[in-house]
Design a protein around this motif. Sequence first.
Motif, PDB file in Angstrom:
ATOM      1  N   PRO A 263      -2.486   4.328  -3.387  1.00  0.00           N
ATOM      2  CA  PRO A 263      -1.480   3.483  -4.058  1.00  0.00           C
ATOM      3  C   PRO A 263      -1.752   3.253  -5.539  1.00  0.00           C
ATOM      4  O   PRO A 263      -0.816   3.164  -6.336  1.00  0.00           O
ATOM      5  CB  PRO A 263      -1.551   2.170  -3.266  1.00  0.00           C
ATOM      6  N   ASN A 264      -3.038   3.144  -5.910  1.00  0.00           N
ATOM      7  CA  ASN A 264      -3.371   2.898  -7.315  1.00  0.00           C
ATOM      8  C   ASN A 264      -2.926   4.055  -8.208  1.00  0.00           C
ATOM      9  O   ASN A 264      -2.474   3.838  -9.340  1.00  0.00           O
ATOM     10  CB  ASN A 264      -4.875   2.664  -7.469  1.00  0.00           C
TER      11      ASN A 264
ATOM     12  N   LEU B 279       9.807  -1.196 -11.146  1.00  0.00           N
ATOM     13  CA  LEU B 279       9.016  -2.412 -10.922  1.00  0.00           C
ATOM     14  C   LEU B 279       8.904  -2.729  -9.437  1.00  0.00           C
ATOM     15  O   LEU B 279       7.846  -3.167  -8.956  1.00  0.00           O
ATOM     16  CB  LEU B 279       9.649  -3.591 -11.672  1.00  0.00           C
ATOM     17  N   PHE B 280       9.980  -2.488  -8.700  1.00  0.00           N
ATOM     18  CA  PHE B 280       9.938  -2.707  -7.250  1.00  0.00           C
ATOM     19  C   PHE B 280       8.943  -1.757  -6.588  1.00  0.00           C
ATOM     20  O   PHE B 280       8.156  -2.167  -5.720  1.00  0.00           O
ATOM     21  CB  PHE B 280      11.329  -2.516  -6.648  1.00  0.00           C
ATOM     22  N   LEU B 281       8.966  -0.483  -6.996  1.00  0.00           N
ATOM     23  CA  LEU B 281       8.034   0.489  -6.416  1.00  0.00           C
ATOM     24  C   LEU B 281       6.584   0.131  -6.736  1.00  0.00           C
ATOM     25  O   LEU B 281       5.692   0.282  -5.893  1.00  0.00           O
ATOM     26  CB  LEU B 281       8.363   1.894  -6.932  1.00  0.00           C
ATOM     27  N   ILE B 282       6.347  -0.338  -7.966  1.00  0.00           N
ATOM     28  CA  ILE B 282       5.002  -0.791  -8.318  1.00  0.00           C
ATOM     29  C   ILE B 282       4.579  -1.945  -7.411  1.00  0.00           C
ATOM     30  O   ILE B 282       3.434  -2.008  -6.945  1.00  0.00           O
ATOM     31  CB  ILE B 282       4.946  -1.209  -9.803  1.00  0.00           C
TER      32      ILE B 282
ATOM     33  N   GLY C  43       0.783  -1.228   0.000  1.00  0.00           N
ATOM     34  CA  GLY C  43       0.000   0.000   0.000  1.00  0.00           C
ATOM     35  C   GLY C  43       0.814   1.277   0.000  1.00  0.00           C
ATOM     36  O   GLY C  43       0.330   2.335   0.430  1.00  0.00           O
ATOM     37  N   TYR C  44       2.037   1.221  -0.521  1.00  0.00           N
ATOM     38  CA  TYR C  44       2.865   2.431  -0.577  1.00  0.00           C
ATOM     39  C   TYR C  44       2.261   3.417  -1.571  1.00  0.00           C
ATOM     40  O   TYR C  44       1.896   3.050  -2.680  1.00  0.00           O
ATOM     41  CB  TYR C  44       4.294   2.079  -1.001  1.00  0.00           C
ATOM     42  N   GLN C  45       2.154   4.686  -1.184  1.00  0.00           N
ATOM     43  CA  GLN C  45       1.547   5.691  -2.060  1.00  0.00           C
ATOM     44  C   GLN C  45       2.343   6.982  -2.144  1.00  0.00           C
ATOM     45  O   GLN C  45       1.971   7.883  -2.907  1.00  0.00           O
ATOM     46  CB  GLN C  45       0.132   6.013  -1.589  1.00  0.00           C
ATOM     47  N   SER C  46       3.440   7.097  -1.392  1.00  0.00           N
ATOM     48  CA  SER C  46       4.259   8.314  -1.409  1.00  0.00           C
ATOM     49  C   SER C  46       3.350   9.518  -1.145  1.00  0.00           C
ATOM     50  O   SER C  46       2.595   9.505  -0.179  1.00  0.00           O
ATOM     51  CB  SER C  46       5.009   8.422  -2.738  1.00  0.00           C
TER      52      SER C  46
ATOM     53  N   SER D 187      -4.349  -4.193 -10.261  1.00  0.00           N
ATOM     54  CA  SER D 187      -4.708  -3.875 -11.647  1.00  0.00           C
ATOM     55  C   SER D 187      -3.458  -3.579 -12.475  1.00  0.00           C
ATOM     56  O   SER D 187      -3.391  -3.937 -13.657  1.00  0.00           O
ATOM     57  CB  SER D 187      -5.653  -2.671 -11.686  1.00  0.00           C
ATOM     58  N   VAL D 188      -2.449  -2.955 -11.854  1.00  0.00           N
ATOM     59  CA  VAL D 188      -1.196  -2.678 -12.559  1.00  0.00           C
ATOM     60  C   VAL D 188      -0.351  -3.946 -12.639  1.00  0.00           C
ATOM     61  O   VAL D 188       0.320  -4.186 -13.648  1.00  0.00           O
ATOM     62  CB  VAL D 188      -0.426  -1.530 -11.878  1.00  0.00           C
ATOM     63  N   PHE D 189      -0.380  -4.775 -11.582  1.00  0.00           N
ATOM     64  CA  PHE D 189       0.302  -6.080 -11.662  1.00  0.00           C
ATOM     65  C   PHE D 189      -0.203  -6.856 -12.871  1.00  0.00           C
ATOM     66  O   PHE D 189       0.579  -7.405 -13.653  1.00  0.00           O
ATOM     67  CB  PHE D 189       0.030  -6.913 -10.397  1.00  0.00           C
TER      68      PHE D 189
END
Length: 402
Positions: A157-158, A194-197, A149-152, A204-206
Amino acid sequence: MNNSDNGSLKFSRFTYILICSLLIVNTLALTSHEALHQVGTLSIMASLLFFLCLFIYYILHNYHNIDKLFHLYLYSAMYFIIYIITFFISAENNSFSYLFALLSTLSFILISSHNQWQHKYLKLFAHITSGIIWLVFLNWLLIELIFDGYQSISKNPNSLAIVLFCILYMQLLTFRYSSYIGRSYFGLLICINLFLIYTTSARSVFLSILIILLSMLILLYSKKVFSKIFSIGLILNFGFILIYVQLENTKIGQFLNEVSLNLLDKSFYSGRNEIWKQLLPYVYDKPFFGYGIGIDARGLTSPAHTSHNQYIQILLESGVIGLILFLLLLFSIWKLLLRNLTTFESKLSACFFIATLVYMNFESTLFQNNYAIGLMQWLIITLGVIINPVEDSTRVKGVQKE
């Protein structure tokens, strides 16, 4: 603005830099910081106005080139006409602003489809966005250090995940046409991206990344088979919507939920099934022209949510007629991309295009809901339509001669 016989154009250096700058600043609208959000919102308004004016200028001086992209123009015009019709049946107070945004977005699609992007400007775009990757990574490393759930500074996050996903396209393209040192740098950036994603946990992005990989494999296997996956993808998309809303209380649905909980520590049911279940009866109630442009799904669902599905949103706004014209518009772009599958740009754009078709099953970003992402997605999709044959001939073993 320079033009060639095949209907393509090249912008001035200033125009390229301005487009890149606007697309990047637009993403600030997705941040949770109020001041940055306002800057991003103003940038989106400026972008829409600029792209509309740029398109009008091009048409006034190059109307004879419309036939080069005839079907794309035809379906764009028909799609917009349907929305003019729905404008008069819309109950939304801000429906005119939606109509303006739609016209501007269609203008961007058309002008971008005509444009021959020079690699030096794409590389510039990639280098600028690499700064975003480093900032987001340092924020994760020094402040948050979470893996779920990282979102900066994004709203959720999405939002962060789809921005990173769009940047990934530019990174892959620049990696392909860089020197060995450049490839080492962008290879590292791609890994960090890719790690941040992964840390966002945005499924949905995966799934979109998985679709890109599968599409590339199919393309390597057979171009003929690859040409069919547009239609196959849409059939699977619509089938998924109808099945997903009925699946939760079935044995298969419960099994899939257990698998998802074990593998991802998340339920297979994100809540979209309940949203779509509430919205589909409204679609069935007005199947042909919908409820008009700008209809907000949050007024139809309880608790209030957006549709989280581009296809359902279009059905709500313009009915089956609008959806058919939207799909024809997409198909015309798909045919243009297939025409250029000898180039890496078109291959990459085509694969990202298929991934976007799937992504639209979970978000509505191409029109109405999120222009910061939508404009960048349209750029990625259309970038492979026009290829500069002279520039393409200078590539040797994946390295472009400067």
